[in-house]
Design an enzyme around this catalytic site. Structure first.
Site, short mmCIF file in Angstrom:
data_model
loop_
_atom_site.label_atom_id
_atom_site.label_comp_id
_atom_site.label_asym_id
_atom_site.label_seq_id
_atom_site.Cartn_x
_atom_site.Cartn_y
_atom_site.Cartn_z
CG ASP A 9 -32.34 54.24 -36.80
OD1 ASP A 9 -32.17 53.01 -36.94
OD2 ASP A 9 -33.05 54.91 -37.59
CD GLU A 54 -34.43 50.09 -54.76
OE1 GLU A 54 -33.50 49.29 -54.98
OE2 GLU A 54 -34.93 50.83 -55.64
CG HIS A 59 -34.17 57.04 -46.24
ND1 HIS A 59 -33.97 57.84 -47.35
CD2 HIS A 59 -33.30 55.99 -46.37
CE1 HIS A 59 -33.01 57.33 -48.11
NE2 HIS A 59 -32.60 56.19 -47.55
CG HIS A 156 -38.40 53.71 -41.86
ND1 HIS A 156 -38.07 52.78 -40.91
CD2 HIS A 156 -39.51 53.24 -42.48
CE1 HIS A 156 -38.92 51.77 -40.95
NE2 HIS A 156 -39.81 52.03 -41.90
CG ASP A 161 -36.95 55.26 -37.08
OD1 ASP A 161 -38.10 55.76 -37.07
OD2 ASP A 161 -36.53 54.53 -38.00
#
Length: 244
Positions: A9, A54, A59, A156, A161
């Protein structure tokens, strides 16, 4: 042949690898024979550009956070990532996104692309859409479907992940793996299946009527009168037997 798989990821500054966005985090967890190994790679990367608000909300990685982590630019870690991936099967959720960013970064350095490194790619997003058509296929949704604990996933992050995706992938492929017999368990030899007729005959037990029951039966027939077909005389058959 043993397959080396890497659960992979990335996190980035945005959505567009060909529009100026850059990679800011990489994580890869190695798995061999469906068992996680201790050969993992987790890196924070300085994007050498600004971090859109954003993206940081997704994250949690601002430029300040990356600088506090002494995150190097991709040029300093790209070859390490390429060597780690070489020849492996990459397990990625929404693979087009991550492979697009890795290939963009590799090309900037003059390194081989993911494909040129001899990697194959398995996209768990495509797998989920095929397995559960018309239903949600996000990593969160799959964690819920397969009862994978995602309580630690506040933001995230490439590493968390990967850990979740590893559990989801094993759950998604468990049935296929069992059918292929790769778990190396010896199944007991199949026993011959008896026919339905054999099963019925094996259970039948003939019980003859006793004298009292025969007497009761005769009394019942008496009550039927002359029309009782069971009282008609037997007709001799051609072979000397009797037919009712």
């Amino acid at each position: 042949m043993t397959t080396r798989q890497i659960i992979l990821d990335t996190e980035t500054t945005g959505l567009y690898a060909d529009g100026g966005d850059r990679l800011v985090e990489f994580a890869g967890l190695e798995m061999v024979n469906r068992q996680m190994t201790d050969k993992n790679l987790h890196l924070y990367v300085h994007p050498e550009r600004d971090m859109p608000e954003e993206a940081a909300r997704v994250h949690g990685l601002t430029i300040q956070v990356l600088e506090e982590k002494n995150a190097p630019p991709f040029a300093e870690v790209g070859r390490q990532i390429a060597d780690f991936l070489r020849g492996a099967e990459l397990i990625i959720h929404n693979a087009k996104f991550d492979v697009g960013f890795l290939n963009m970064e590799f090309r900037r350095m003059g390194l081989p692309t993911v494909e040129e490194l001899g990697c194959t790619v398995t996209d768990t997003l495509a797998m989920a859409r095929e397995m559960f058509p018309g239903q949600k296929a996000s990593l969160d949704a799959l964690c819920n479907r397969f009862s994978v604990d995602r309580s630690k996933r506040v933001l995230h992050g490439a590493l968390i992940d990967c850990e979740l995706l590893g559990e989801v992938y094993l759950a998604m492929t468990r049935r296929q793996f069992d059918l292929m017999g790769e778990d190396e368990k010896e199944e007991p030899a199949a026993q011959p299946v008896a026919s339905a007729e054999m099963k019925r005959s094996a259970k039948l037990k003939v019980v003859k009527a006793d004298e009292a029951e025969l007497a009761a039966h005769e009394k019942y027939l008496d009550g039927l009168g002359e029309s009782c077909i069971w009282r008609k005389e037997a007709v001799p058959s051609e072979n000397g037997g009797e037919n009712a």
